[in-house]
Design an enzyme around this catalytic site. Structure first.
Site: not given
Ligand code: SIN
Length: 319
Positions: A16, A62, A95-96
């Site tokens: 993100t 991710s 973040t995931d």
């Molecule tokens: C991801 O994990 O690539 C999408 C969600 C995020 O980064 O918050």
């Protein structure tokens, strides 16, 4: 003698933090992994004049993290960390699954230099984008850690430094989305992205080295315990494994302190008798699972089930 100015290398993997959307006010509508890491670096005014290098290792959401991306990341990290002119490395990540990559790298690095993961909960086009601030903080933490002579893997998110072995996503949409399973952050950053703890203790690194990434990983899956968990899923993965390649390990995401439905327990005991290693984690957010006498399955401590899967893959690889 003139002091060598060392660079910070910023490795981009997507997420993100590199996401874009059509409306700055609707930050939940966007696509992850659209901007290059060079664009992310160019968007931070405080970076002007700093010796930074940007390299795109991957460009993914991710949720799609894979062993092959970890291989590419490992190769790049190994090369940059060995350079005398590099102070440390920042990794921009989604973040995931950040907790999985952070844990894996924590186990592999030798801890001589700082490796800092960062991410964002809002896309780069959002009015309240948190990526530029997090990236700025991550670079500052690398420079400060290098100045203090400390190294190892941490995550810098929303003004906090988290241990790479403990960090996990704890909220699906808040800006302040990470914790360490109930443990405190290693440090808080001030408005300027500086930390003040004189003797910040960075966790000891795993020192396992990069070699393990050269081979395909042993197959390890996660099984949840829940109402009606009667072992059906375990039998299904065992049957699938017989046809498509061997299942080597299972991580139980148990209820409470890693407890499990009696039907699931019987199926997991059967799996162990067929050579599958079973480890026990908890689906509960905090507290983890400690070892008890007479346990049928090894306890995974404070690791999340996803981190425990990485740990079991490393264990089965002899690391
Ligand atoms: C991801 O994990 O690539 C999408 C969600 C995020 O980064 O918050």
């Amino acid at each position: 003698m003139q002091e060598v100015v060392k660079s910070v290398v910023i490795l981009g993997t997507g997420g993100t933090i590199a996401g874009t959307g059509p409306d700055p006010e609707r930050s939940w509508q966007y696509r992850a992994a659209q901007l290059t890491v060079s664009q992310l670096v160019a968007a931070v005014p405080e970076f002007a004049g700093l010796p930074l290098e940007a390299e795109q290792v991957a460009q993914i959401d991710s949720k799609d993290m894979s062993w092959s991306v970890w291989q590419a990341l490992g190769q790049s990290l190994k090369a940059h960390l060995a350079r005398d002119d590099v102070a440390g490395v920042v990794i921009t990540h989604g973040t995931d699954t950040l907790e999985e990559t952070a844990y894996l790298l924590h186990r592999l690095v030798d801890g001589r230099k700082p490796v800092v993961l960062t991410a964002a909960m809002r896309p780069a086009t959002a009015r309240d984008a948190d990526g530029p601030g997090n990236l700025r903080d991550a670079v500052r933490v690398v420079l400060e850690a290098a100045r203090r002579g400390v190294g190892g893997v941490v995550a810098v998110l929303h003004g906090r430094i988290w241990a790479g072995a403990q960090v996990r996503k704890a909220h699906s949409c808040a800006l302040d989305a990470f914790d360490a399973g109930g443990r405190a952050p290693l440090a808080q950053l001030d408005e300027a992205g500086q930390w003040h703890e004189a003797a910040l203790e960075w966790p000891a690194s795993g020192h396992a080295g990069w070699e393990v990434l050269n081979s395909p990983p042993p197959r390890v899956e996660i099984i949840h315990s829940h109402a009606d968990a009667d072992g059906w899923m375990v039998k299904a993965v065992l049957a699938y494994g017989r046809q498509h390649g061997p299942l080597k390990g299972l991580v139980l995401a148990g209820s409470g302190h890693g407890t499990l439905h009696q039907g699931l327990e019987a199926a997991l005991v059967q799996a162990t008798s067929m050579g599958v290693t079973v480890w026990r984690a908890s689906r509960v957010a905090r507290g983890g699972v400690s070892r008890r006498e007479g346990d049928a399955f090894e306890a995974c401590g404070e690791l999340t089930p996803a981190q425990a899967r990485v740990a079991l893959m490393l264990y089965l690889s002899g690391v």
